[in-house]
Design a protein around this motif. Sequence first.
Motif, PDB file in Angstrom:
ATOM      1  N   GLN A   1       0.817  -1.212   0.000  1.00 51.48           N
ATOM      2  CA  GLN A   1       0.000   0.000   0.000  1.00 51.48           C
ATOM      3  C   GLN A   1       0.853   1.265   0.000  1.00 51.48           C
ATOM      4  N   ARG A   2       1.992   1.232   0.661  1.00 52.22           N
ATOM      5  CA  ARG A   2       2.825   2.437   0.702  1.00 52.22           C
ATOM      6  C   ARG A   2       3.873   2.462  -0.417  1.00 52.22           C
ATOM      7  N   GLY A   3       3.834   1.497  -1.330  1.00 53.92           N
ATOM      8  CA  GLY A   3       4.772   1.473  -2.450  1.00 53.92           C
ATOM      9  C   GLY A   3       6.135   0.943  -2.095  1.00 53.92           C
TER      10      GLY A   3
ATOM     11  N   LEU B   1      -5.785  -2.590 -11.947  1.00 59.28           N
ATOM     12  CA  LEU B   1      -5.167  -1.849 -13.045  1.00 59.28           C
ATOM     13  C   LEU B   1      -5.830  -0.531 -13.391  1.00 59.28           C
ATOM     14  N   ALA B   2      -7.070  -0.305 -12.990  1.00 64.92           N
ATOM     15  CA  ALA B   2      -7.652   1.022 -13.194  1.00 64.92           C
ATOM     16  C   ALA B   2      -6.848   2.035 -12.381  1.00 64.92           C
ATOM     17  N   SER B   3      -6.715   3.237 -12.885  1.00 67.61           N
ATOM     18  CA  SER B   3      -5.870   4.222 -12.204  1.00 67.61           C
ATOM     19  C   SER B   3      -6.368   4.533 -10.803  1.00 67.61           C
ATOM     20  N   ASP B   4      -7.671   4.310 -10.541  1.00 65.61           N
ATOM     21  CA  ASP B   4      -8.213   4.521  -9.198  1.00 65.61           C
ATOM     22  C   ASP B   4      -8.566   3.204  -8.516  1.00 65.61           C
ATOM     23  N   GLY B   5      -8.039   2.083  -8.997  1.00 69.01           N
ATOM     24  CA  GLY B   5      -8.336   0.785  -8.404  1.00 69.01           C
ATOM     25  C   GLY B   5      -7.860   0.699  -6.970  1.00 69.01           C
ATOM     26  N   PHE B   6      -8.663   0.108  -6.098  1.00 73.69           N
ATOM     27  CA  PHE B   6      -8.335   0.141  -4.672  1.00 73.69           C
ATOM     28  C   PHE B   6      -7.149  -0.749  -4.327  1.00 73.69           C
ATOM     29  N   LEU B   7      -6.761  -1.692  -5.207  1.00 74.28           N
ATOM     30  CA  LEU B   7      -5.556  -2.486  -4.988  1.00 74.28           C
ATOM     31  C   LEU B   7      -4.515  -2.217  -6.075  1.00 74.28           C
ATOM     32  N   ASN B   8      -4.576  -1.050  -6.654  1.00 74.37           N
ATOM     33  CA  ASN B   8      -3.572  -0.677  -7.651  1.00 74.37           C
ATOM     34  C   ASN B   8      -2.321  -0.210  -6.911  1.00 74.37           C
TER      35      ASN B   8
ATOM     36  N   GLY C   1       0.818  -0.631  -7.454  1.00 75.87           N
ATOM     37  CA  GLY C   1       1.921  -0.091  -8.258  1.00 75.87           C
ATOM     38  C   GLY C   1       1.578   1.166  -9.025  1.00 75.87           C
ATOM     39  N   ARG C   2       0.332   1.671  -8.853  1.00 74.88           N
ATOM     40  CA  ARG C   2      -0.144   2.908  -9.486  1.00 74.88           C
ATOM     41  C   ARG C   2       0.058   2.907 -10.990  1.00 74.88           C
ATOM     42  N   TYR C   3      -0.327   1.803 -11.588  1.00 74.19           N
ATOM     43  CA  TYR C   3      -0.354   1.725 -13.043  1.00 74.19           C
ATOM     44  C   TYR C   3      -1.460   2.626 -13.548  1.00 74.19           C
ATOM     45  N   ALA C   4      -1.231   3.332 -14.661  1.00 74.61           N
ATOM     46  CA  ALA C   4      -2.234   4.248 -15.198  1.00 74.61           C
ATOM     47  C   ALA C   4      -2.178   4.251 -16.724  1.00 74.61           C
ATOM     48  N   ASP C   5      -3.314   3.982 -17.332  1.00 74.36           N
ATOM     49  CA  ASP C   5      -3.460   4.019 -18.786  1.00 74.36           C
ATOM     50  C   ASP C   5      -4.858   4.560 -19.071  1.00 74.36           C
ATOM     51  N   PRO C   6      -4.986   5.784 -19.581  1.00 78.81           N
ATOM     52  CA  PRO C   6      -6.316   6.375 -19.811  1.00 78.81           C
ATOM     53  C   PRO C   6      -7.203   5.521 -20.706  1.00 78.81           C
ATOM     54  N   ARG C   7      -6.621   4.878 -21.719  1.00 80.44           N
ATOM     55  CA  ARG C   7      -7.432   4.048 -22.603  1.00 80.44           C
ATOM     56  C   ARG C   7      -7.985   2.838 -21.838  1.00 80.44           C
ATOM     57  N   LEU C   8      -7.174   2.256 -20.984  1.00 78.49           N
ATOM     58  CA  LEU C   8      -7.636   1.129 -20.185  1.00 78.49           C
ATOM     59  C   LEU C   8      -8.763   1.564 -19.251  1.00 78.49           C
ATOM     60  N   ASP C   9      -8.613   2.721 -18.615  1.00 82.97           N
ATOM     61  CA  ASP C   9      -9.668   3.244 -17.748  1.00 82.97           C
ATOM     62  C   ASP C   9     -10.977   3.398 -18.520  1.00 82.97           C
ATOM     63  N   GLU C  10     -10.886   3.890 -19.753  1.00 82.06           N
ATOM     64  CA  GLU C  10     -12.089   4.096 -20.554  1.00 82.06           C
ATOM     65  C   GLU C  10     -12.735   2.761 -20.934  1.00 82.06           C
ATOM     66  N   LEU C  11     -11.936   1.766 -21.270  1.00 83.43           N
ATOM     67  CA  LEU C  11     -12.485   0.454 -21.598  1.00 83.43           C
ATOM     68  C   LEU C  11     -13.195  -0.156 -20.395  1.00 83.43           C
ATOM     69  N   PHE C  12     -12.602  -0.033 -19.221  1.00 84.99           N
ATOM     70  CA  PHE C  12     -13.253  -0.530 -18.012  1.00 84.99           C
ATOM     71  C   PHE C  12     -14.572   0.205 -17.776  1.00 84.99           C
ATOM     72  N   ARG C  13     -14.564   1.508 -17.976  1.00 84.51           N
ATOM     73  CA  ARG C  13     -15.780   2.297 -17.765  1.00 84.51           C
ATOM     74  C   ARG C  13     -16.891   1.846 -18.703  1.00 84.51           C
ATOM     75  N   GLN C  14     -16.558   1.648 -19.967  1.00 81.37           N
ATOM     76  CA  GLN C  14     -17.568   1.210 -20.933  1.00 81.37           C
ATOM     77  C   GLN C  14     -18.103  -0.176 -20.585  1.00 81.37           C
ATOM     78  N   ALA C  15     -17.222  -1.067 -20.161  1.00 80.56           N
ATOM     79  CA  ALA C  15     -17.647  -2.433 -19.860  1.00 80.56           C
ATOM     80  C   ALA C  15     -18.571  -2.487 -18.644  1.00 80.56           C
ATOM     81  N   ARG C  16     -18.385  -1.569 -17.694  1.00 80.01           N
ATOM     82  CA  ARG C  16     -19.250  -1.539 -16.515  1.00 80.01           C
ATOM     83  C   ARG C  16     -20.666  -1.086 -16.849  1.00 80.01           C
ATOM     84  N   ALA C  17     -20.810  -0.346 -17.946  1.00 81.35           N
ATOM     85  CA  ALA C  17     -22.080   0.301 -18.251  1.00 81.35           C
ATOM     86  C   ALA C  17     -23.020  -0.579 -19.062  1.00 81.35           C
ATOM     87  N   ILE C  18     -22.575  -1.773 -19.456  1.00 84.76           N
ATOM     88  CA  ILE C  18     -23.409  -2.636 -20.287  1.00 84.76           C
ATOM     89  C   ILE C  18     -23.454  -4.035 -19.685  1.00 84.76           C
TER      90      ILE C  18
END
Length: 504
Positions: free
Chosen positions: A394-396, A419-426, A428-445
Amino acid sequence: MGRIALRPAAAALACSLLAAPALAQTTLRIGIGADPNVLDPAQSGSFVERVVFSALCDKLVDVAPDLSFRPELATRWEWAEDGRALTLTLREGARFQDGAPVDAAAVKANLDRYRTARESRRRTELRPVSEVQVLDARTVRLVLSEPFAPLLSVLADRAGMMLSPAVLPMAERVGENPVCSGPFRLTRRVAQDRIEMERHAGHWNAANIHFDRLLFLPIPDNNVRMLNLRGGQLDLIERVAPTDIPAVERDRRLRLVSGPSIAYQTMSINVGHGPLAQRPLGSDPRVRQALELSIDRAIINQVALEGRFTPNNQPEAPGTPYHFADLAPPARNPARARALLREAGHDRVAFTLKVPNQPVEAQVAQIIQSMAAEGGFDIRLEVLESSAMVAATQRGDYEAAIAIWSGRPDPDGNIAFWLASDGFLNWGRYADPRLDELFRQARAITATAERQRLYREAAQLWLADRPHLMLYHHRWFWAMRGDLQGFEPAPDGIIRLAGLRIGR
């Protein structure tokens, strides 16, 4: 049989239990693989805590063995036509362990804490919930800012566990006195030694709870857990090591229960959290590719796991809808790994791999260490207790760490939190805006085919970047005394206590 290897305090307690027949008959003793870090669903982050919570804290929704959702504190639920609200009808007569009713106001108080409290690790999971409305004493509506398909899966875990409103003002100290609504209430905890509970007589399902007392003994060593079971100091143990399975099968006094698992083992790599992320492994994807080319998941499975588990590089098990067979891991190639390291400007790369204090994971790490050496890596292994591991990641304070994820019914709950930039177990603080967007779209359907397309594109991104190296999917194994009846295996690995009883 040889001497039983309990720690001193646990041994004294076990002896006292054995010396009192009436008490032994009404006490269920469970050996667990680690000591929970915190007994607060808001702050919890480890699998073993979920095992203990199954006794302590009911959820709004439970997960059936076929991974469908079934009633627990909520007996009925209904989605709004536009997918932007979920209405729950609560169980009549359910009460917390302090006697307070499990009503809509209490559910709102808990969900609002999970959504907003500083100490809560559930905030990301419940972020789409914009408001919790009390419609009447038994009806609560969760209003969403956008459609959120994984919500029922979220409510079937820690974000759906209800605590008495009386203890919520304790905030970060809730874990000292977690008054919940589960079938057992906490009476005493000795860190690193035992967790004692007694039956909650006012529980809505008390008729199906057949023990007056419950004892969890954290015993990280698989062999010691097994010895205690065979010696009669335990009634049930979770996560039987593959190497111990033949001994259970040969012992007529014991019974082995196995079942499919949605849990998997992964190696988290620190790619963006503090100074340790700036070292070669975290800062260069070529080095992470070289590490993957250095290892062979099938060898890990055969040598450390007796061939009982399933090698895998993805969070979904092979054969399930969101596993992509054509995105298989590369074949082991130490020569290519060494070439990649040279391209990245390194002759050899050294890093520290943090490992849970459990024999199976330690052996897995040793095999990785040996194989990776041929690919140009010098790995130092650091073995930590569960709570220390969670705190360090948690503290890196890590370069790489081996961790288990117990799995969720919805694919979002198996990958986005890492792996989401705001994931509660992220960690290593990995961040990819495209990945965040894909996760967001998948949650909505909810349409499987469309979600498959989105998760496949997401997998192509993170499998190439390698902030995680998934290693294998588990198969669950539990061992128990032969006359313990009513045990039902579940793919999430959680022990359900309803229906368990001693007697043939």
